[in-house]
Design a protein around this motif. Structure first.
Motif, PDB file in Angstrom:
ATOM      1  N   GLY A 169     -20.235 -39.364  -9.394  1.00 51.57           N
ATOM      2  CA  GLY A 169     -19.704 -40.812  -9.128  1.00 51.57           C
ATOM      3  C   GLY A 169     -18.967 -41.214 -10.587  1.00 51.57           C
ATOM      4  O   GLY A 169     -18.713 -42.338 -10.470  1.00 51.57           O
ATOM      5  N   ALA A 170     -18.582 -40.314 -11.226  1.00 49.33           N
ATOM      6  CA  ALA A 170     -17.454 -40.417 -12.470  1.00 49.33           C
ATOM      7  C   ALA A 170     -16.174 -40.893 -11.961  1.00 49.33           C
ATOM      8  O   ALA A 170     -15.272 -41.365 -12.656  1.00 49.33           O
ATOM      9  CB  ALA A 170     -17.697 -39.557 -13.454  1.00 49.33           C
ATOM     10  N   GLY A 171     -15.656 -40.297 -10.695  1.00 45.83           N
ATOM     11  CA  GLY A 171     -14.453 -40.368 -10.224  1.00 45.83           C
ATOM     12  C   GLY A 171     -13.316 -39.523 -11.045  1.00 45.83           C
ATOM     13  O   GLY A 171     -12.326 -40.014 -11.024  1.00 45.83           O
ATOM     14  N   LEU A 172     -13.490 -38.503 -11.769  1.00 45.66           N
ATOM     15  CA  LEU A 172     -12.660 -37.835 -12.773  1.00 45.66           C
ATOM     16  C   LEU A 172     -11.785 -36.880 -11.902  1.00 45.66           C
ATOM     17  O   LEU A 172     -12.144 -36.428 -10.947  1.00 45.66           O
ATOM     18  CB  LEU A 172     -13.498 -37.121 -13.659  1.00 45.66           C
ATOM     19  N   GLY A 173     -10.620 -36.752 -12.399  1.00 46.04           N
ATOM     20  CA  GLY A 173      -9.890 -35.867 -11.721  1.00 46.04           C
ATOM     21  C   GLY A 173      -9.587 -34.469 -12.677  1.00 46.04           C
ATOM     22  O   GLY A 173      -9.670 -34.640 -14.058  1.00 46.04           O
ATOM     23  N   GLY A 174      -9.093 -33.432 -12.240  1.00 43.46           N
ATOM     24  CA  GLY A 174      -9.048 -32.505 -12.981  1.00 43.46           C
ATOM     25  C   GLY A 174      -7.580 -31.731 -12.935  1.00 43.46           C
ATOM     26  O   GLY A 174      -6.786 -32.053 -12.158  1.00 43.46           O
ATOM     27  N   ARG A 175      -7.541 -30.935 -14.275  1.00 43.34           N
ATOM     28  CA  ARG A 175      -5.930 -30.427 -14.179  1.00 43.34           C
ATOM     29  C   ARG A 175      -6.372 -28.817 -14.949  1.00 43.34           C
ATOM     30  O   ARG A 175      -7.123 -28.635 -15.903  1.00 43.34           O
ATOM     31  CB  ARG A 175      -5.162 -30.953 -15.331  1.00 43.34           C
ATOM     32  N   LEU A 176      -5.928 -27.986 -14.282  1.00 45.30           N
ATOM     33  CA  LEU A 176      -6.008 -26.658 -14.581  1.00 45.30           C
ATOM     34  C   LEU A 176      -4.966 -26.171 -15.781  1.00 45.30           C
ATOM     35  O   LEU A 176      -3.822 -26.445 -15.588  1.00 45.30           O
ATOM     36  CB  LEU A 176      -5.804 -25.597 -13.406  1.00 45.30           C
ATOM     37  N   LEU A 177      -5.438 -25.636 -16.718  1.00 47.38           N
ATOM     38  CA  LEU A 177      -4.464 -25.601 -18.006  1.00 47.38           C
ATOM     39  C   LEU A 177      -4.152 -24.183 -18.314  1.00 47.38           C
ATOM     40  O   LEU A 177      -3.224 -23.839 -18.807  1.00 47.38           O
ATOM     41  CB  LEU A 177      -5.141 -26.172 -19.297  1.00 47.38           C
ATOM     42  N   TYR A 178      -5.176 -23.312 -17.709  1.00 45.99           N
ATOM     43  CA  TYR A 178      -4.819 -21.737 -18.203  1.00 45.99           C
ATOM     44  C   TYR A 178      -5.837 -20.782 -17.168  1.00 45.99           C
ATOM     45  O   TYR A 178      -6.829 -21.374 -16.976  1.00 45.99           O
ATOM     46  CB  TYR A 178      -5.428 -21.483 -19.669  1.00 45.99           C
ATOM     47  N   GLU A 179      -5.187 -19.928 -16.792  1.00 44.57           N
ATOM     48  CA  GLU A 179      -6.016 -18.861 -15.924  1.00 44.57           C
ATOM     49  C   GLU A 179      -5.634 -17.542 -16.180  1.00 44.57           C
ATOM     50  O   GLU A 179      -4.309 -17.375 -16.134  1.00 44.57           O
ATOM     51  CB  GLU A 179      -5.845 -19.349 -14.556  1.00 44.57           C
ATOM     52  N   ASP A 180      -6.425 -16.719 -16.670  1.00 45.67           N
ATOM     53  CA  ASP A 180      -6.045 -15.287 -17.005  1.00 45.67           C
ATOM     54  C   ASP A 180      -7.314 -14.487 -17.018  1.00 45.67           C
ATOM     55  O   ASP A 180      -8.265 -14.929 -16.917  1.00 45.67           O
ATOM     56  CB  ASP A 180      -5.028 -15.061 -17.964  1.00 45.67           C
ATOM     57  N   ALA A 181      -6.816 -13.183 -17.252  1.00 48.56           N
ATOM     58  CA  ALA A 181      -8.172 -12.147 -17.155  1.00 48.56           C
ATOM     59  C   ALA A 181      -7.921 -11.283 -18.391  1.00 48.56           C
ATOM     60  O   ALA A 181      -7.509  -9.875 -17.953  1.00 48.56           O
ATOM     61  CB  ALA A 181      -8.376 -11.569 -16.106  1.00 48.56           C
ATOM     62  N   PRO A 182      -7.640 -11.521 -19.684  1.00 52.09           N
ATOM     63  CA  PRO A 182      -7.589 -10.555 -20.721  1.00 52.09           C
ATOM     64  C   PRO A 182      -8.673  -9.800 -20.683  1.00 52.09           C
ATOM     65  O   PRO A 182      -9.775 -10.538 -20.713  1.00 52.09           O
ATOM     66  CB  PRO A 182      -7.268 -11.431 -22.005  1.00 52.09           C
ATOM     67  N   TYR A 183      -8.580  -8.545 -21.150  1.00 51.56           N
ATOM     68  CA  TYR A 183      -9.874  -7.680 -21.421  1.00 51.56           C
ATOM     69  C   TYR A 183     -10.549  -7.455 -20.170  1.00 51.56           C
ATOM     70  O   TYR A 183     -11.788  -7.048 -20.103  1.00 51.56           O
ATOM     71  CB  TYR A 183     -10.670  -8.303 -22.577  1.00 51.56           C
ATOM     72  N   GLY A 184     -10.012  -7.983 -18.836  1.00 51.33           N
ATOM     73  CA  GLY A 184     -10.908  -7.829 -17.759  1.00 51.33           C
ATOM     74  C   GLY A 184     -11.820  -8.854 -17.482  1.00 51.33           C
ATOM     75  O   GLY A 184     -12.657  -8.760 -16.630  1.00 51.33           O
ATOM     76  N   VAL A 185     -11.805  -9.701 -18.261  1.00 53.15           N
ATOM     77  CA  VAL A 185     -12.736 -10.916 -18.125  1.00 53.15           C
ATOM     78  C   VAL A 185     -11.991 -12.404 -17.643  1.00 53.15           C
ATOM     79  O   VAL A 185     -11.102 -12.574 -18.138  1.00 53.15           O
ATOM     80  CB  VAL A 185     -13.326 -11.205 -19.564  1.00 53.15           C
ATOM     81  N   GLY A 186     -12.609 -12.923 -16.753  1.00 50.42           N
ATOM     82  CA  GLY A 186     -11.734 -14.257 -16.441  1.00 50.42           C
ATOM     83  C   GLY A 186     -12.003 -15.498 -17.145  1.00 50.42           C
ATOM     84  O   GLY A 186     -12.997 -15.920 -17.527  1.00 50.42           O
ATOM     85  N   TYR A 187     -10.810 -16.101 -17.583  1.00 50.22           N
ATOM     86  CA  TYR A 187     -10.863 -17.134 -18.561  1.00 50.22           C
ATOM     87  C   TYR A 187     -10.288 -18.261 -17.893  1.00 50.22           C
ATOM     88  O   TYR A 187      -8.834 -18.302 -17.301  1.00 50.22           O
ATOM     89  CB  TYR A 187     -10.170 -16.787 -19.986  1.00 50.22           C
ATOM     90  N   VAL A 188     -10.789 -19.228 -17.980  1.00 47.02           N
ATOM     91  CA  VAL A 188     -10.129 -20.628 -17.498  1.00 47.02           C
ATOM     92  C   VAL A 188     -10.470 -21.700 -18.086  1.00 47.02           C
ATOM     93  O   VAL A 188     -11.449 -21.957 -18.897  1.00 47.02           O
ATOM     94  CB  VAL A 188     -10.894 -20.925 -15.912  1.00 47.02           C
ATOM     95  N   VAL A 189      -9.385 -22.573 -18.627  1.00 54.88           N
ATOM     96  CA  VAL A 189      -9.350 -23.870 -19.246  1.00 54.88           C
ATOM     97  C   VAL A 189      -8.824 -25.036 -18.299  1.00 54.88           C
ATOM     98  O   VAL A 189      -7.799 -24.948 -17.640  1.00 54.88           O
ATOM     99  CB  VAL A 189      -8.310 -23.659 -20.264  1.00 54.88           C
ATOM    100  N   ALA A 190      -9.709 -25.907 -18.296  1.00 48.53           N
ATOM    101  CA  ALA A 190      -9.212 -27.404 -17.578  1.00 48.53           C
ATOM    102  C   ALA A 190      -9.672 -28.463 -18.234  1.00 48.53           C
ATOM    103  O   ALA A 190     -10.694 -28.337 -19.087  1.00 48.53           O
ATOM    104  CB  ALA A 190     -10.144 -27.081 -16.207  1.00 48.53           C
ATOM    105  N   ALA A 191      -9.296 -29.528 -17.935  1.00 51.50           N
ATOM    106  CA  ALA A 191      -9.523 -30.796 -18.455  1.00 51.50           C
ATOM    107  C   ALA A 191      -9.679 -31.599 -17.371  1.00 51.50           C
ATOM    108  O   ALA A 191      -8.910 -31.856 -16.240  1.00 51.50           O
ATOM    109  CB  ALA A 191      -8.318 -31.262 -19.203  1.00 51.50           C
TER     110      ALA A 191
END
Length: 240
Positions: free
Chosen positions: A216-238
């Motif tokens: 119900g908040a009506g927020l939109g998203g934006r992907l800022l980073y996606e990668d897998a250093p060290y074989g682990v998936g990391y995601v940054v979003a706002a």
């Protein structure tokens, strides 16, 4: 009401003192995290909650002023969630990394607290916890709540990953990144709990808490980073 959210990975290696000579390898992720934290600060929240996976000491809330450290990772560095008396138990690593990130931004006197989430918590219970977070503010008043949501994708992206290679990991992490970048609540709540456990995904439950909080908040998203250093998936979003 949820005013904004930042989604960040939670490896202690984000802290340069912990990463030491390898600190530069996560510079891009670190910079993206600070961009997401900037979105939180710009939302001028009345209350800020750091949500992340629990550790062996258990789940539950951490009041303002709770402290943690990176001594278990060989670094004598302490962190604190805002101001207050805090809890007797130390912050789990995920919330300690979140506290470290928040310490690099200005939130004034905004109360900062934490919530450690059990990895096994069912999706519907995660969503209910999120709705509760978004509906509470200091003193029981309605107000603007912001969330810093900590968690990693699969730790099975390569043969050198902590959980070794699982061919399902890339597809699962791709769905996660797409959902977080689009603020797709339904897709987040539909994440398979069992598969997430098999793929060693630490962020599944915190992301589903976010999905509940954002209803119900009506927020939109934006992907800022996606990668897998060290074989682990990391995601940054706002989300804002």
């Amino acid at each position: 009401m949820l005013a904004a959210a930042a989604v960040c990975p939670c490896p202690p290696l984000l802290v340069p003192e912990v990463a030491a000579g390898a600190a530069a390898e996560l510079d891009a992720a670190r910079d993206a995290c600070m961009d997401a934290i900037g979105v939180l600060a710009a939302s001028r929240p009345d209350r800020l909650v750091v949500v992340g996976p629990a550790d062996v000491d258990g789940d539950g809330p951490y009041p303002p002023g709770s402290t943690g450290s990176f001594r278990g990772f060989g670094v004598d560095l302490g962190v604190r969630l805002g101001h207050g008396t805090g809890a007797e138990r130390p912050l789990p690593p995920s919330l300690a990394v979140g506290a470290w990130l928040l310490g690099r931004a200005d939130f004034g006197d905004c109360p900062v607290e934490g919530l450690a989430v059990d990895e096994a918590l069912a999706a519907e219970d995660c969503a209910a916890a999120g709705r509760d977070l978004a509906g509470r503010a200091p003193g029981g008043r309605s107000g603007r709540t912001a969330l810093l949501v900590m968690g990693d994708g699969s730790a099975r992206r390569t043969v050198k990953a902590p959980g070794y290679l699982d061919e399902r990991a890339v597809g699962f992490d791709t769905r996660i990144a797409r959902a977080l970048g689009a603020a797709d609540l339904a897709a987040l709540l539909a994440l398979d709990t069992g598969l997430a456990h098999q793929l060693k995904v630490s962020g599944r439950a915190p992301w589903q808490v976010l999905a509940g909080a954002a209803e119900g908040a009506g927020l939109g998203g934006r992907l800022l980073y996606e990668d897998a250093p060290y074989g682990v998936g990391y995601v940054v979003a706002a989300w804002s």
